[in-house]
Design a protein around this motif. Structure first.
Motif, PDB file in Angstrom:
ATOM      1  N   ARG A   1       0.820  -1.221   0.000  1.00 39.85           N
ATOM      2  CA  ARG A   1       0.000   0.000   0.000  1.00 39.85           C
ATOM      3  C   ARG A   1       0.849   1.265   0.000  1.00 39.85           C
ATOM      4  NH1 ARG A   1      -2.927  -3.405   3.475  1.00 39.85           N
ATOM      5  NH2 ARG A   1      -2.095  -2.422   5.367  1.00 39.85           N
ATOM      6  N   ARG A   2       2.101   1.167   0.393  1.00 35.69           N
ATOM      7  CA  ARG A   2       2.984   2.339   0.355  1.00 35.69           C
ATOM      8  C   ARG A   2       3.563   2.586  -1.036  1.00 35.69           C
ATOM      9  NH1 ARG A   2       4.126   0.543   5.642  1.00 35.69           N
ATOM     10  NH2 ARG A   2       5.822  -0.829   4.953  1.00 35.69           N
ATOM     11  N   THR A   3       3.384   1.655  -1.962  1.00 36.64           N
ATOM     12  CA  THR A   3       3.910   1.843  -3.319  1.00 36.64           C
ATOM     13  C   THR A   3       2.836   1.747  -4.394  1.00 36.64           C
ATOM     14  OG1 THR A   3       4.483  -0.511  -3.407  1.00 36.64           O
ATOM     15  CG2 THR A   3       6.224   1.014  -2.743  1.00 36.64           C
ATOM     16  N   ALA A   4       1.807   0.929  -4.193  1.00 29.80           N
ATOM     17  CA  ALA A   4       0.758   0.767  -5.200  1.00 29.80           C
ATOM     18  C   ALA A   4      -0.087   2.033  -5.297  1.00 29.80           C
ATOM     19  CB  ALA A   4      -0.125  -0.426  -4.845  1.00 29.80           C
ATOM     20  N   THR A   5      -0.486   2.387  -6.510  1.00 27.17           N
ATOM     21  CA  THR A   5      -1.240   3.621  -6.737  1.00 27.17           C
ATOM     22  C   THR A   5      -2.682   3.333  -7.134  1.00 27.17           C
ATOM     23  OG1 THR A   5      -0.656   3.702  -9.094  1.00 27.17           O
ATOM     24  CG2 THR A   5       0.860   4.791  -7.536  1.00 27.17           C
ATOM     25  N   VAL A   6      -3.494   4.373  -7.041  1.00 27.99           N
ATOM     26  CA  VAL A   6      -4.896   4.273  -7.437  1.00 27.99           C
ATOM     27  C   VAL A   6      -5.017   3.866  -8.903  1.00 27.99           C
ATOM     28  CG1 VAL A   6      -7.024   5.600  -7.791  1.00 27.99           C
ATOM     29  CG2 VAL A   6      -5.664   5.923  -5.699  1.00 27.99           C
ATOM     30  N   GLY A   7      -4.276   4.546  -9.769  1.00 30.97           N
ATOM     31  CA  GLY A   7      -4.357   4.233 -11.190  1.00 30.97           C
ATOM     32  C   GLY A   7      -3.851   2.849 -11.513  1.00 30.97           C
ATOM     33  N   GLY A   8      -2.770   2.435 -10.856  1.00 30.55           N
ATOM     34  CA  GLY A   8      -2.246   1.094 -11.095  1.00 30.55           C
ATOM     35  C   GLY A   8      -3.220   0.022 -10.667  1.00 30.55           C
ATOM     36  N   ASN A   9      -3.938   0.257  -9.559  1.00 27.23           N
ATOM     37  CA  ASN A   9      -4.890  -0.738  -9.080  1.00 27.23           C
ATOM     38  C   ASN A   9      -6.098  -0.844  -9.998  1.00 27.23           C
ATOM     39  OD1 ASN A   9      -7.461  -1.365  -7.257  1.00 27.23           O
ATOM     40  ND2 ASN A   9      -5.686  -2.370  -6.345  1.00 27.23           N
ATOM     41  N   ILE A  10      -6.619   0.279 -10.455  1.00 23.34           N
ATOM     42  CA  ILE A  10      -7.839   0.246 -11.264  1.00 23.34           C
ATOM     43  C   ILE A  10      -7.549  -0.175 -12.702  1.00 23.34           C
ATOM     44  CG2 ILE A  10      -9.654   1.697 -12.269  1.00 23.34           C
ATOM     45  CD1 ILE A  10      -9.745   3.236  -9.659  1.00 23.34           C
ATOM     46  N   VAL A  11      -6.468   0.318 -13.268  1.00 24.01           N
ATOM     47  CA  VAL A  11      -6.197   0.075 -14.691  1.00 24.01           C
ATOM     48  C   VAL A  11      -5.193  -1.060 -14.896  1.00 24.01           C
ATOM     49  CG1 VAL A  11      -5.441   1.110 -16.863  1.00 24.01           C
ATOM     50  CG2 VAL A  11      -6.664   2.498 -15.183  1.00 24.01           C
ATOM     51  N   GLY A  12      -4.158  -1.115 -14.074  1.00 21.15           N
ATOM     52  CA  GLY A  12      -3.089  -2.068 -14.321  1.00 21.15           C
ATOM     53  C   GLY A  12      -3.266  -3.427 -13.684  1.00 21.15           C
ATOM     54  N   SER A  13      -4.108  -3.523 -12.651  1.00 15.85           N
ATOM     55  CA  SER A  13      -4.261  -4.773 -11.914  1.00 15.85           C
ATOM     56  C   SER A  13      -5.447  -5.573 -12.420  1.00 15.85           C
ATOM     57  CB  SER A  13      -4.454  -4.476 -10.421  1.00 15.85           C
ATOM     58  OG  SER A  13      -4.852  -5.630  -9.717  1.00 15.85           O
ATOM     59  N   ALA A  14      -5.288  -6.889 -12.466  1.00 14.67           N
ATOM     60  CA  ALA A  14      -6.419  -7.749 -12.820  1.00 14.67           C
ATOM     61  C   ALA A  14      -7.431  -7.837 -11.678  1.00 14.67           C
ATOM     62  CB  ALA A  14      -5.921  -9.149 -13.177  1.00 14.67           C
ATOM     63  N   LEU A  15      -6.996  -7.560 -10.446  1.00 15.42           N
ATOM     64  CA  LEU A  15      -7.894  -7.646  -9.287  1.00 15.42           C
ATOM     65  C   LEU A  15      -8.786  -6.418  -9.163  1.00 15.42           C
ATOM     66  CD1 LEU A  15      -5.472  -9.128  -6.621  1.00 15.42           C
ATOM     67  CD2 LEU A  15      -7.157 -10.330  -8.005  1.00 15.42           C
ATOM     68  N   ARG A  16      -8.226  -5.226  -9.393  1.00 12.50           N
ATOM     69  CA  ARG A  16      -8.999  -3.976  -9.380  1.00 12.50           C
ATOM     70  C   ARG A  16      -9.824  -3.834  -8.101  1.00 12.50           C
ATOM     71  NH1 ARG A  16      -9.914  -5.759 -14.957  1.00 12.50           N
ATOM     72  NH2 ARG A  16      -8.462  -4.605 -16.270  1.00 12.50           N
ATOM     73  N   CYS A  17      -9.151  -3.907  -6.961  1.00  8.41           N
ATOM     74  CA  CYS A  17      -9.858  -3.840  -5.677  1.00  8.41           C
ATOM     75  C   CYS A  17     -10.613  -2.531  -5.491  1.00  8.41           C
ATOM     76  CB  CYS A  17      -8.861  -4.033  -4.539  1.00  8.41           C
ATOM     77  SG  CYS A  17      -8.038  -5.640  -4.543  1.00  8.41           S
ATOM     78  N   LEU A  18     -10.115  -1.429  -6.086  1.00  7.75           N
ATOM     79  CA  LEU A  18     -10.774  -0.135  -5.931  1.00  7.75           C
ATOM     80  C   LEU A  18     -11.916   0.074  -6.911  1.00  7.75           C
ATOM     81  CD1 LEU A  18      -7.823   2.369  -5.377  1.00  7.75           C
ATOM     82  CD2 LEU A  18      -9.035   0.978  -3.712  1.00  7.75           C
ATOM     83  N   LEU A  19     -12.003  -0.738  -7.949  1.00 10.49           N
ATOM     84  CA  LEU A  19     -13.008  -0.505  -8.980  1.00 10.49           C
ATOM     85  C   LEU A  19     -14.435  -0.596  -8.448  1.00 10.49           C
ATOM     86  CD1 LEU A  19     -13.765   0.079 -11.898  1.00 10.49           C
ATOM     87  CD2 LEU A  19     -13.505  -2.366 -12.394  1.00 10.49           C
ATOM     88  N   PRO A  20     -14.811  -1.631  -7.663  1.00  6.22           N
ATOM     89  CA  PRO A  20     -16.179  -1.647  -7.143  1.00  6.22           C
ATOM     90  C   PRO A  20     -16.509  -0.403  -6.317  1.00  6.22           C
ATOM     91  CG  PRO A  20     -15.154  -3.794  -6.868  1.00  6.22           C
ATOM     92  CD  PRO A  20     -14.072  -2.850  -7.275  1.00  6.22           C
ATOM     93  N   ALA A  21     -15.547   0.054  -5.522  1.00  8.50           N
ATOM     94  CA  ALA A  21     -15.767   1.249  -4.712  1.00  8.50           C
ATOM     95  C   ALA A  21     -16.000   2.471  -5.587  1.00  8.50           C
ATOM     96  CB  ALA A  21     -14.573   1.479  -3.786  1.00  8.50           C
TER      97      ALA A  21
END
Length: 240
Positions: free
Chosen positions: A89-109
């Motif tokens: 969480r100290r390195t991962a970004t909002v954009g990386g999580n929503i666009v770059g990650s297959a998990l997209r934990c922030l997308l439902p929120a």
């Protein structure tokens, strides 16, 4: 590899035109680059003001997840806090999580907040919806939304290394004519489904309305968790 750090949107556009690869927090890219080779140049938005906002109605794409706090709705704060370890969480970004990650934990929120995405394209910035951002893997600059009356986020327990855990995000918004509207998004596996229904009649009426949406196709376990989440959010003082 040359890392470019634009400080304006025009500089970021030039970096893209020059072929620089957007990297977010690089948490998902580093291993692949070590295996396949590094690009000639990469671009981080960490020095771009538009991508670093943390405000009641806005969140920048370059914000690292551990910076997301009570300034944003509970659903986003809880989603960010559920991602990985503290080091992640100290390195991962909002954009990386929503666009770059297959998990997209922030997308439902973000979906239940009815968030609008600002992205950077070849001709400048423009606003669009989140499904387009994900489908086109657009360069996200930030999210904007109207603050909900109440929101919540739940993630099921899951074994490390197994399939993605079930996620249910909920938010209650003011509706037309003084009513209220419920938004629900569910991540089941790698798929994210969402829907919105009126909720002035309480939880049972809202759940019956959700049965008429795409969420009705969820498996029984996911539907049970969704039912608990909807019942809980509509029982809160601000959700009623």
């Amino acid at each position: 590899m040359l890392l470019r750090l634009p400080t304006s949107v025009s500089e970021a556009r030039q970096c893209l035109a020059d072929g620089a690869v957007p990297i977010g927090g690089a948490t998902l890219l580093w291993a692949a680059w070590q295996r396949d080779g590094f690009p000639e140049s990469a671009m981080s938005l960490r020095d771009l003001p538009e991508a670093n906002r943390v405000e009641p109605g806005a969140l920048g794409a370059a914000v690292v997840l551990h910076r997301i706090d009570e300034r944003v709705p509970d659903v986003l704060r809880l989603a960010a806090g559920s991602v990985g370890t503290g080091a992640v969480r100290r390195t991962a970004t909002v954009g990386g999580n929503i666009v770059g990650s297959a998990l997209r934990c922030l997308l439902p929120a973000a979906l239940v907040l009815d968030a609008t995405a600002t992205v950077l394209g070849p001709d400048g910035t423009y606003d669009t919806d989140l499904p387009e951002v994900v489908a086109k893997r657009a360069l996200l600059l930030g999210l904007r939304w109207n603050t909900p009356l109440a929101s919540g986020y739940g993630k099921a327990d899951a074994a490390a290394g197994g399939p993605p855990p079930l996620v249910v995000a909920t938010a209650v918004h003011p509706g037309p004519g003084g009513g209220r509207r419920l938004r629900v998004a569910v991540r089941d596996g790698y798929d994210v489904l969402d829907a919105g229904v009126p909720c002035d009649g309480g939880a049972e009426q809202a759940l019956a309305a959700l049965d008429g949406t795409g969420l009705a196709a969820l498996p029984s376990g996911a539907r049970d968790m969704m039912r608990r989440s909807v019942t809980g959010i509509l029982a809160e003082p601000h959700g009623r």
